[in-house]
Design an enzyme around this catalytic site. Sequence first.
Site, PDB file in Angstrom:
ATOM      1  N   GLU A  50       0.741  -1.261  -0.114  1.00 58.87           N
ATOM      2  CA  GLU A  50      -0.012   0.052   0.289  1.00 58.87           C
ATOM      3  C   GLU A  50       0.903   1.374  -0.006  1.00 58.87           C
ATOM      4  OE1 GLU A  50      -3.261   2.142   2.721  1.00 58.87           O
ATOM      5  OE2 GLU A  50      -3.290  -0.017   2.759  1.00 58.87           O
ATOM      6  N   LYS A  71      -7.345  -0.747  11.512  1.00 61.44           N
ATOM      7  CA  LYS A  71      -6.939  -1.085  10.115  1.00 61.44           C
ATOM      8  C   LYS A  71      -5.735  -0.367   9.903  1.00 61.44           C
ATOM      9  CE  LYS A  71      -6.296  -1.185   5.519  1.00 61.44           C
ATOM     10  NZ  LYS A  71      -5.509  -0.293   4.847  1.00 61.44           N
ATOM     11  N   ASP A  96       3.916 -14.362  11.925  1.00 64.96           N
ATOM     12  CA  ASP A  96       2.496 -15.031  11.395  1.00 64.96           C
ATOM     13  C   ASP A  96       1.508 -13.736  11.699  1.00 64.96           C
ATOM     14  OD1 ASP A  96       0.010 -16.058  11.127  1.00 64.96           O
ATOM     15  OD2 ASP A  96       0.325 -17.616  12.339  1.00 64.96           O
ATOM     16  N   HIS A 140      -1.648  10.791   0.228  1.00 66.55           N
ATOM     17  CA  HIS A 140      -1.493   9.493  -0.533  1.00 66.55           C
ATOM     18  C   HIS A 140      -1.920   9.831  -1.960  1.00 66.55           C
ATOM     19  CE1 HIS A 140      -2.944   5.251  -0.325  1.00 66.55           C
ATOM     20  NE2 HIS A 140      -3.817   5.497  -1.246  1.00 66.55           N
TER      21      HIS A 140
END
Length: 442
Positions: free
Chosen positions: A91, A278, A294, A392
Site C-alpha cells: 500500500e 486497520k 504470522d 496518499h
Amino acid sequence: MALHYSKVVLMASSFDGFYKKSPAERLELVAREKALADGERQSIAKEGGLPLELANRMIENVVGTHCLPLGIATNFVIDGAEKLIPFAVEEPSVVAAASYAAKLCQPTGGFATSADAPVMIGQVQLIGIKDCEAAKKKIEADKKRLIDYANEIDPCVLVKFGGGLRDIEARVLKTTRGDMLVVHLLVDCRDAMGANAVNTLAETLAPDLEKLSGGKVRLRIISNLAVHRKARAKAVWSRKALEESLKGQFTGEQVVEAILDAYAFAAADPYRATTHNKGIMNGIDAVVIATGNDWRAIEAGAHSYAAITGEYKPLTKYRKNADGDLVGEIELPMAVGLVGGATKTHPTAQASVKILGVKSAQELARIIAAVGLAQNFAALRALATEGIQRGHLKLHAKNIAIMAGAKAAEIDIVAAQMADERKVRVDRAKEILDEMRAKKVV
C-alpha cells in the site's frame, strides 16, 4: 434466501498427484489449464528473495513465489535507540507516513515501549464431565504436579532456554452442547512465537487432564488471543512540532484538538474503530511479514483484544498533557518470535531481523507496537487536518500510471500530472501517456 447449487465440473485428471510434481511441472499444468501467457508464467516462476527450492519446502503445491515491496521506515527512536525498520507492504504511503510520524516525535524522545513476558495460552477442551466445578477444583489442586511433570520431560525444549509451563488455569464454559471445562496452559515461549511448543504441551498433558476430570479431551490448541503477551508503546507529539509540520495552516492546539476529536469518534463508534485499527495494522502487519512472523495470528489477536470488553474499541488512546501536547499510547497482544518458522528459513526475513538489530522476541514486539502507534498517529493527523488523500494521492497515482502501461521515467511524469489535476484514473493516465509518447516527451 434460497441457496443454489451448480453441478461441479472437475479439472482434468492430469492434476492427480499434483503434490508429487516439481514446481516447474505444476506451473506448466496450471498455465496450460488456465491459458496463462508466457509473461504471466514467467512472473510466477521468477525467484526473488526466496529461492524456489526453499519455497517448495515451506508450503505445499508450490508453483512460484509472490513478491511484496520491501521498504525501510526511518526516523524511529525507540527506547533511546535509533532503528531502521523493514516494511513488507504493497500500500502506498504506509512507509512514508510511519517515518514522518516518527520524525515528529523525535524532539520529545521518540517512543517508550514495554512488553510482557512471552507467555502464550494453550487450550485443552474437556467434554462429558458430570461435575465441571468439581473437576476444575481437582485440576487446580494438582497443577503443581502437572507443571513439574511437563517441565521435567520438556517436550518442547523450552526449559533449557528459561521458558516452560508457568501456570494452569481452568474455567467452566457454558455452550450449546452443554457445559465444558477449558484448561489454559500458560507457557513461557521465550524467543519463539510458540504455536508448536504450546500445542505439544497441550497434547502431552491431555491424558492427565482426562483422568483428573473424568471427561474426554477434544481440542488441544494454542489461543491467538495472547492477553499475557502484550506490547505497549507511548509517544508525545508537541504542539510546536504539529504546527510546523502543517506549515502554519493550523495552530498546534488546533491539531491536538482535531486528533482528539478523531480519537473520540473511534472510541464511540465501532464502524470508525474498525478503520482506525486497520490503519494501525498497516504498519504492524508490514513489519510482521518482513520478519517472517504470522500476521494472521497477530491480526486475529489484535482485533479480538479490541473487542475484549464486549465492545469493539480502538487499540490506541490519545490525551492532552499539562503542556497541551498530544500523548499517544498503544497496547495489544504481540506474539512474535525470532526462532522457528519463516523467521529462520526465509532469507529476507533473516535480513530484516538483522536490519532491526533485535536480540529477543520481546524487543521485536516492542518495536512493532511503536510502529503501530506511529502509523495510527500519521493517519489521524492527516484525516483530522489536510485529509488522507492529499499525501496518499501522489503515491497512489504511480500505481495507476503503471496500470495504464507507463514505464520507467514515464511513471513519475504521468503520476504527477494526474495528482495535480486530481484525476487519478486509468483512462486519464492512458490519455496523458499517449500524449507524451506522441510528443516523445521521454
